[in-house]
Write a protein that holds these residues in place. Sequence first.
Motif, short mmCIF file in Angstrom:
data_model
loop_
_atom_site.label_atom_id
_atom_site.label_comp_id
_atom_site.label_asym_id
_atom_site.label_seq_id
_atom_site.Cartn_x
_atom_site.Cartn_y
_atom_site.Cartn_z
N PHE A 15 -47.63 -13.12 -90.02
CA PHE A 15 -46.30 -13.73 -90.10
C PHE A 15 -45.60 -13.31 -91.39
N SER A 18 -44.69 -9.52 -91.39
CA SER A 18 -43.57 -9.30 -90.47
C SER A 18 -42.27 -9.82 -91.06
N ALA A 19 -42.35 -10.98 -91.70
CA ALA A 19 -41.15 -11.56 -92.31
C ALA A 19 -40.60 -10.64 -93.41
N LEU A 212 -43.28 -11.41 -85.50
CA LEU A 212 -42.97 -12.67 -86.17
C LEU A 212 -42.99 -13.82 -85.16
N VAL A 213 -42.41 -13.57 -84.00
CA VAL A 213 -42.37 -14.58 -82.95
C VAL A 213 -43.77 -14.88 -82.43
N ALA A 216 -45.67 -16.88 -84.90
CA ALA A 216 -45.17 -18.26 -84.95
C ALA A 216 -45.72 -19.07 -83.79
N ALA A 238 -38.12 -18.23 -87.08
CA ALA A 238 -38.67 -16.87 -87.11
C ALA A 238 -37.68 -15.87 -86.53
N THR A 239 -37.07 -16.21 -85.40
CA THR A 239 -36.14 -15.28 -84.76
C THR A 239 -34.81 -15.20 -85.49
N LEU A 241 -34.55 -15.05 -88.83
CA LEU A 241 -34.72 -14.41 -90.14
C LEU A 241 -33.81 -13.20 -90.34
#
Length: 345
Positions: A15, A18-19, A212-213, A216, A238-239, A241
């Motif tokens: 996570f 990816s973020a 990311l999704v 999460a 998350a979506t 960001l």
Amino acid sequence: MGYLSNSLPLTMLVFAISAFAVWVAGARLAYLADALSDRLKLAKSVVGLVFLSTATSLPEIATTLTAAVQGVQALVLNNLFGGIALQTAILAMSDFWARGAITNYPRKANHALEATLLVLMLGLVIVILMVGEPFAIAGVGAGSVILAVVYAGALWLLRSYDEASDWVPVDLPDPDPLPFPAPTGLTKASTKLLTAQAVLACAVILIFGSLLVLSAESMAIQSGLGTSFIGVTLLAAATSLPELTTSITAVRMGAYTLAISNIFGSNLIMLVLVFPADILFHSGPVLRTTSPIVLTSLGFAIVVTAIFLTGLLIRRKPRLGNVGLDSVLVLISFVASMLVYYSLR
């Protein structure tokens, strides 16, 4: 949608990575969108409403359509509608990087029209949910078709209004206050190179946004929190960001029109995504049944949009430091929505 792994720490690491990738790509995309709008002589409101909002919505698009194919209606609706208030709160957070209230800067009434059309579509969704989609063709509800038609009409109206300039606000602040320097080389790069970089940034957002999704969702399952609550909070965060990083970057370099249109455009896309999701959802119209969290998220979406609409119309508004009162009220409303969602989970 499935686990990434059985280890919560490993999922959290995926996570975080990816973020970071989405953050960097989103920031770069904001610079590229601004450069391309100048190079191609396109209005920044149009670039933000169509190109930037679509690019930053790629994780939502992938998540929503995947959930629709798998028949997870709660995840589809909570992710879409829960993300609207969150993305509007993102615009409010970016106000901290502006010099004064962000809603003071637009030099046309385009954004007020964007917000008005967004409220219109949110109201339509509530009506459709309350009626319960009594009419459907091949499993696709008439309500989702209506939303798609209204969205197309909204884009046409906004494009026409941008060219007409029926009225403009007066007593405007400096349009370029303390612009944050863009990366060197963008002004000298060819249009083809700028476009290639924009495509690459979109690909990074789509790939790492999807990771990311997934991470999460895995954290939601591993932590034992409810699907509806996670869909309207962590998954929506998350979506969203990409919208956060692009909006903050746009505001830092003084591209306020780009930032506002990016958020309102993304919110409009969240609503029109109901139509393709309905096509892929094979258990009847996706808007036929609902939950208290879905209706509540739509209500809060109307509240925060109406607050910013008021701020766009009232040019001289109270401020708390350099932040407009409208942004503060949006953030307060968003925090209140989180508390309500938790109580309804």
